[in-house]
Design a protein around this motif. Structure first.
Motif, mmCIF file in Angstrom:
data_model
loop_
_atom_site.group_PDB
_atom_site.id
_atom_site.type_symbol
_atom_site.label_atom_id
_atom_site.label_comp_id
_atom_site.label_asym_id
_atom_site.label_seq_id
_atom_site.Cartn_x
_atom_site.Cartn_y
_atom_site.Cartn_z
ATOM 1 N N ALA A 290 8.326 -10.671 -13.364
ATOM 2 C CA ALA A 290 8.548 -11.072 -11.975
ATOM 3 C C ALA A 290 8.018 -12.490 -11.810
ATOM 4 C CB ALA A 290 7.839 -10.125 -11.021
ATOM 5 N N GLU A 291 8.803 -13.320 -11.129
ATOM 6 C CA GLU A 291 8.409 -14.699 -10.901
ATOM 7 C C GLU A 291 8.170 -14.942 -9.412
ATOM 8 O OE1 GLU A 291 10.382 -17.442 -14.151
ATOM 9 O OE2 GLU A 291 11.925 -16.289 -13.095
ATOM 10 N N ARG A 292 7.453 -16.031 -9.120
ATOM 11 C CA ARG A 292 7.181 -16.380 -7.720
ATOM 12 C C ARG A 292 8.494 -16.455 -6.955
ATOM 13 N NH1 ARG A 292 2.002 -17.539 -7.016
ATOM 14 N NH2 ARG A 292 0.790 -18.168 -8.839
ATOM 15 N N GLY A 293 8.523 -15.840 -5.791
ATOM 16 C CA GLY A 293 9.705 -15.881 -4.944
ATOM 17 C C GLY A 293 10.720 -14.781 -5.223
ATOM 18 N N ASP A 294 10.482 -13.969 -6.250
ATOM 19 C CA ASP A 294 11.414 -12.873 -6.532
ATOM 20 C C ASP A 294 11.367 -11.833 -5.414
ATOM 21 O OD1 ASP A 294 12.293 -13.991 -8.881
ATOM 22 O OD2 ASP A 294 11.152 -12.660 -10.188
ATOM 23 N N SER A 295 12.481 -11.153 -5.233
ATOM 24 C CA SER A 295 12.618 -10.200 -4.134
ATOM 25 C C SER A 295 13.023 -8.824 -4.650
ATOM 26 C CB SER A 295 13.691 -10.699 -3.160
ATOM 27 O OG SER A 295 14.959 -10.698 -3.813
ATOM 28 N N ASP A 296 12.941 -7.856 -3.755
ATOM 29 C CA ASP A 296 13.403 -6.513 -4.068
ATOM 30 C C ASP A 296 14.888 -6.534 -4.433
ATOM 31 O OD1 ASP A 296 10.847 -6.078 -3.096
ATOM 32 O OD2 ASP A 296 11.433 -4.543 -1.655
ATOM 33 N N ALA A 297 15.653 -7.386 -3.752
ATOM 34 C CA ALA A 297 17.094 -7.487 -4.030
ATOM 35 C C ALA A 297 17.352 -7.964 -5.456
ATOM 36 C CB ALA A 297 17.765 -8.417 -3.018
ATOM 37 N N LEU A 298 16.515 -8.878 -5.955
ATOM 38 C CA LEU A 298 16.675 -9.333 -7.343
ATOM 39 C C LEU A 298 16.392 -8.204 -8.322
ATOM 40 C CD1 LEU A 298 15.155 -12.925 -7.466
ATOM 41 C CD2 LEU A 298 17.538 -12.255 -7.685
ATOM 42 N N ALA A 299 15.400 -7.392 -8.011
ATOM 43 C CA ALA A 299 15.095 -6.241 -8.864
ATOM 44 C C ALA A 299 16.298 -5.305 -8.915
ATOM 45 C CB ALA A 299 13.851 -5.513 -8.360
ATOM 46 N N ASP A 300 16.916 -5.063 -7.762
ATOM 47 C CA ASP A 300 18.112 -4.211 -7.710
ATOM 48 C C ASP A 300 19.242 -4.789 -8.554
ATOM 49 O OD1 ASP A 300 17.040 -2.302 -5.964
ATOM 50 O OD2 ASP A 300 17.774 -3.343 -4.183
ATOM 51 N N ARG A 301 19.451 -6.090 -8.423
ATOM 52 C CA ARG A 301 20.531 -6.765 -9.154
ATOM 53 C C ARG A 301 20.323 -6.688 -10.662
ATOM 54 N NH1 ARG A 301 21.532 -12.908 -8.129
ATOM 55 N NH2 ARG A 301 23.111 -13.052 -9.712
ATOM 56 N N LEU A 302 19.094 -6.920 -11.088
ATOM 57 C CA LEU A 302 18.772 -6.875 -12.505
ATOM 58 C C LEU A 302 18.951 -5.464 -13.058
ATOM 59 C CD1 LEU A 302 17.660 -8.538 -14.927
ATOM 60 C CD2 LEU A 302 15.400 -7.747 -14.245
ATOM 61 N N LEU A 303 18.473 -4.470 -12.326
ATOM 62 C CA LEU A 303 18.608 -3.086 -12.772
ATOM 63 C C LEU A 303 20.080 -2.690 -12.871
ATOM 64 C CD1 LEU A 303 17.333 -0.383 -13.576
ATOM 65 C CD2 LEU A 303 17.268 0.186 -11.123
ATOM 66 N N THR A 304 20.859 -3.026 -11.866
ATOM 67 C CA THR A 304 22.285 -2.704 -11.890
ATOM 68 C C THR A 304 22.958 -3.326 -13.106
ATOM 69 O OG1 THR A 304 22.371 -2.489 -9.491
ATOM 70 C CG2 THR A 304 24.460 -2.936 -10.614
ATOM 71 N N LYS A 305 22.645 -4.584 -13.389
ATOM 72 C CA LYS A 305 23.256 -5.281 -14.520
ATOM 73 C C LYS A 305 22.865 -4.634 -15.846
ATOM 74 C CE LYS A 305 25.409 -8.723 -14.984
ATOM 75 N NZ LYS A 305 26.867 -8.885 -15.166
ATOM 76 N N LEU A 306 21.583 -4.359 -16.049
ATOM 77 C CA LEU A 306 21.168 -3.826 -17.355
ATOM 78 C C LEU A 306 21.677 -2.411 -17.584
ATOM 79 C CD1 LEU A 306 18.502 -1.738 -17.699
ATOM 80 C CD2 LEU A 306 17.352 -3.697 -16.781
ATOM 81 N N LEU A 307 21.830 -1.627 -16.530
ATOM 82 C CA LEU A 307 22.355 -0.272 -16.704
ATOM 83 C C LEU A 307 23.829 -0.268 -17.078
ATOM 84 C CD1 LEU A 307 20.638 1.635 -13.766
ATOM 85 C CD2 LEU A 307 20.153 1.897 -16.226
ATOM 86 N N LYS A 308 24.561 -1.287 -16.651
ATOM 87 C CA LYS A 308 26.005 -1.345 -16.894
ATOM 88 C C LYS A 308 26.402 -2.266 -18.045
ATOM 89 C CE LYS A 308 27.188 -0.109 -12.198
ATOM 90 N NZ LYS A 308 27.942 -0.455 -11.005
ATOM 91 N N LEU A 309 25.436 -3.001 -18.587
ATOM 92 C CA LEU A 309 25.724 -3.953 -19.655
ATOM 93 C C LEU A 309 26.252 -3.217 -20.882
ATOM 94 C CD1 LEU A 309 25.421 -7.032 -19.944
ATOM 95 C CD2 LEU A 309 23.245 -6.589 -21.062
ATOM 96 N N ARG A 310 27.436 -3.602 -21.331
ATOM 97 C CA ARG A 310 28.102 -2.898 -22.436
ATOM 98 C C ARG A 310 27.708 -3.523 -23.767
ATOM 99 N NH1 ARG A 310 34.234 -2.498 -20.636
ATOM 100 N NH2 ARG A 310 34.004 -4.673 -21.226
ATOM 101 N N ILE A 311 26.602 -3.029 -24.322
ATOM 102 C CA ILE A 311 26.090 -3.581 -25.578
ATOM 103 C C ILE A 311 25.867 -2.507 -26.642
ATOM 104 C CG2 ILE A 311 25.088 -5.622 -24.499
ATOM 105 C CD1 ILE A 311 22.347 -4.268 -24.663
#
Length: 146
Positions: A33-54
């Motif tokens: 987590a970096e300065r200025g990060d928000s709950d919305a960024l956490a949601d966005r990151l989680l959504t991306k990593l769960l759906k990332l096709r790797i």
């Protein structure tokens, strides 16, 4: 918010010789987590990593997500991802969230992951951890949202 994802055959976190979190196949998530990060960024990151096709499909192509394979998540806090080495040889970590806010965002991220994914393990925030992994591929993906 930054993360480094490592596709693993297995991974675990030990503290003082005791295993505190472990998964089989899935993703090791090193999270910052970096300065200025928000709950919305956490949601966005989680959504991306769960759906990332790797993960490989039947044809051997990276076409499946950690959700598709029923893989685990091992989420480990790592403020050092915020390192700035542009000013010399000693890293600066001023971009990292303050400890209380970093802990809050890490715990929020973990809680949200557990709410939507069946297999979530963790390290311990701010602990001296030893992370063991068998990187599958190897596949390592950096993610950054601001």
């Amino acid at each position: 918010m930054k993360a480094v994802l490592q596709r693993v055959a297995e991974a675990r976190v030990d503290i003082a010789g005791d295993t505190v979190g472990a998964i089989g196949a899935g993703l090791l998530v090193l999270l910052c987590a970096e300065r200025g990060d928000s709950d919305a960024l956490a949601d966005r990151l989680l959504t991306k990593l769960l759906k990332l096709r790797i993960f490989a499909d039947e044809a051997g192509k990276m076409n499946r997500s950690v959700q598709d394979i029923g893989g685990g998540l091992l989420i480990v806090s790592q403020f050092t991802l915020a390192a700035d080495v542009s000013g010399g040889n000693r890293p600066s970590f001023t971009a990292a969230a303050a400890p209380d806010e970093g802990r809050r965002l890490y715990e929020l991220f973990v809680a949200k992951a557990r709410a939507v994914h069946p297999a979530v393990a963790t390290g311990v925030f701010a602990a001296d951890m030893q992370v063991h992994l068998v990187n599958d591929g190897p596949v390592t993906i950096p993610l950054s949202f601001s």
